[in-house]
Design an enzyme around this catalytic site. Structure first.
Site, PDB file in Angstrom:
ATOM      1  N   ARG A 148     -74.697 -52.397   2.777  1.00  0.00           N
ATOM      2  CA  ARG A 148     -76.050 -53.352   2.197  1.00  0.00           C
ATOM      3  C   ARG A 148     -75.760 -53.805   1.055  1.00  0.00           C
ATOM      4  O   ARG A 148     -75.035 -53.199   0.097  1.00  0.00           O
ATOM      5  CB  ARG A 148     -77.302 -52.244   2.420  1.00  0.00           C
ATOM      6  CG  ARG A 148     -77.691 -51.583   3.615  1.00  0.00           C
ATOM      7  CD  ARG A 148     -78.894 -50.709   3.350  1.00  0.00           C
ATOM      8  NE  ARG A 148     -79.085 -49.863   4.534  1.00  0.00           N
ATOM      9  CZ  ARG A 148     -79.050 -48.738   5.016  1.00  0.00           C
ATOM     10  NH1 ARG A 148     -78.094 -48.191   3.913  1.00  0.00           N
ATOM     11  NH2 ARG A 148     -79.169 -48.092   5.958  1.00  0.00           N
ATOM     12  N   LYS A 172     -80.318 -46.033   1.305  1.00  0.00           N
ATOM     13  CA  LYS A 172     -81.768 -45.741   0.994  1.00  0.00           C
ATOM     14  C   LYS A 172     -82.076 -44.601   0.724  1.00  0.00           C
ATOM     15  O   LYS A 172     -81.589 -43.404   1.294  1.00  0.00           O
ATOM     16  CB  LYS A 172     -82.406 -46.288   2.513  1.00  0.00           C
ATOM     17  CG  LYS A 172     -82.236 -47.946   2.744  1.00  0.00           C
ATOM     18  CD  LYS A 172     -82.711 -48.256   4.015  1.00  0.00           C
ATOM     19  CE  LYS A 172     -82.855 -49.826   4.175  1.00  0.00           C
ATOM     20  NZ  LYS A 172     -83.602 -50.219   5.462  1.00  0.00           N
ATOM     21  N   HIS A 244     -76.336 -59.306   4.595  1.00  0.00           N
ATOM     22  CA  HIS A 244     -76.452 -58.415   5.777  1.00  0.00           C
ATOM     23  C   HIS A 244     -75.720 -58.846   6.956  1.00  0.00           C
ATOM     24  O   HIS A 244     -75.359 -58.025   8.027  1.00  0.00           O
ATOM     25  CB  HIS A 244     -77.922 -58.269   6.236  1.00  0.00           C
ATOM     26  CG  HIS A 244     -78.244 -56.828   6.294  1.00  0.00           C
ATOM     27  ND1 HIS A 244     -78.356 -55.878   5.243  1.00  0.00           N
ATOM     28  CD2 HIS A 244     -78.914 -56.336   7.447  1.00  0.00           C
ATOM     29  CE1 HIS A 244     -78.885 -54.752   5.904  1.00  0.00           C
ATOM     30  NE2 HIS A 244     -79.395 -55.017   6.926  1.00  0.00           N
ATOM     31  N   HIS A 270     -77.142 -45.010   9.213  1.00  0.00           N
ATOM     32  CA  HIS A 270     -78.612 -44.976  10.006  1.00  0.00           C
ATOM     33  C   HIS A 270     -79.036 -43.722  10.423  1.00  0.00           C
ATOM     34  O   HIS A 270     -78.207 -42.903  10.717  1.00  0.00           O
ATOM     35  CB  HIS A 270     -78.529 -45.896  11.448  1.00  0.00           C
ATOM     36  CG  HIS A 270     -78.260 -47.435  11.369  1.00  0.00           C
ATOM     37  ND1 HIS A 270     -77.620 -48.015  12.222  1.00  0.00           N
ATOM     38  CD2 HIS A 270     -78.514 -48.094  10.229  1.00  0.00           C
ATOM     39  CE1 HIS A 270     -77.740 -49.377  11.774  1.00  0.00           C
ATOM     40  NE2 HIS A 270     -78.022 -49.423  10.489  1.00  0.00           N
TER      41      HIS A 270
END
Length: 298
Positions: A148, A172, A244, A270
């Site tokens: 990212r 994240k 992205h 993910h």
């Protein structure tokens, strides 16, 4: 309870309890701020714990006139999260958006680049310019490791484990993962470090930051977008390309070359395999190959 107090407490909760990144916190806060602006513009005096479902529904209805269904769905989700927080803290007993349904939207397939288009963009970088080697190393890292943009600009020298063939990535919610890094990407990072970065006067606090601007500070997300946009225009590529896009292309090309979804999921960071499964829809020929290889009636 006043809106500003509730919003500040909510942001603190998102940071400490949920461990979200500052970018995610800002997006959640923006949803609440939009509702606050609506109330102010319409002279509606109501606290966050006493707002009615009718008022919130009216806000959603008015917002729908100016935003697309996907943005509307995001707004509803953000506000539901805010009011669920107030319930969690025992300020409210019910969520005023409990019966509000998000609009039906299809899953948006990400844009991707072909391998030739990746090469076209990277080869268009002017290596004679002061920032040329840096930009090549950054795009090779975006594509080669599927990062990212926030992960790229926060990458540190101490995160590079080239002898082991990995880099440590902070994703994240400050969750860390190790991502393999191929030799060609290592090569361009080393060229940047030894030929360019070591000549930059680095500002205090950024000594460990890998990619720096000319002032010796960390690059911004906006700068990465600008670099890619200029390259896209330069080569005349008629696609909407963002940082992205390189990440999506990384995953798609791995899948096309028969990498398994679980491995791709781990490299992308993910949490759910269903997020990674979107790449299957980009190239249905992969499904055909799987069927031909593994089905007993082939």
């Amino acid at each position: 309870m006043k809106w500003n107090q509730a919003l500040n407490d909510y942001k603190l909760y998102l940071k400490i309890e949920r461990g979200l990144s500052q970018n995610s916190i800002d997006n959640y806060a923006l949803d609440v701020q939009k509702l606050m602006s609506f109330l102010e513009e319409n002279n509606i005096s109501v606290s966050p714990v006493s707002i009615s479902s009718e008022t919130v529904k009216h806000f959603i209805y008015e917002s729908a006139k100016t935003i697309n269904p996907r943005s509307q769905s995001r707004l509803i989700s953000g506000l539901k999260s805010f009011f669920n927080y107030l319930i969690f803290e025992n300020y409210m007993e019910y969520n005023p958006l409990e019966l509000v349904e998000s609009p039906k939207i299809g899953r948006k397939l990400p844009d991707t680049l072909s391998e030739d288009e990746i090469d076209l963009l990277i080869n268009a970088i002017d290596l004679g310019a002061p920032e040329g080697e840096r930009n090549r190393a950054m795009l090779e890292t975006l594509y080669g490791c599927g990062l990212r943009v926030s992960e790229l600009i926060n990458l540190r020298i101490s995160d590079l484990f080239f002898e082991e063939g990995f880099i440590k990535v902070t994703g994240k919610g400050d969750k860390q993962r190790f991502v393999p890094i191929v030799g060609i990407t290592q090569k361009y990072i080393n060229i940047y470090r030894t030929q360019v970065r070591n000549h930059i006067i680095i500002k205090p606090g950024f000594e460990d930051t890998l990619f720096l601007n000319r002032r010796g500070k960390q690059l911004t997300r906006a700068m990465i977008f600008t670099i890619i946009k200029r390259l896209t225009e330069q080569v005349g590529l008629k696609k909407k390309v963002s940082p992205h896009t390189f990440r999506h292309s990384f995953a798609t090309h791995l899948l096309q070359n028969n990498a398994d979804l679980r491995s791709i999921q781990l490299m992308l960071g993910h949490e759910s395999i269903t997020t990674t499964e979107i790449y299957v829809h980009l190239d249905k020929s992969h499904l055909t190959k799987v069927m031909e290889k593994f089905h007993p009636r082939k």
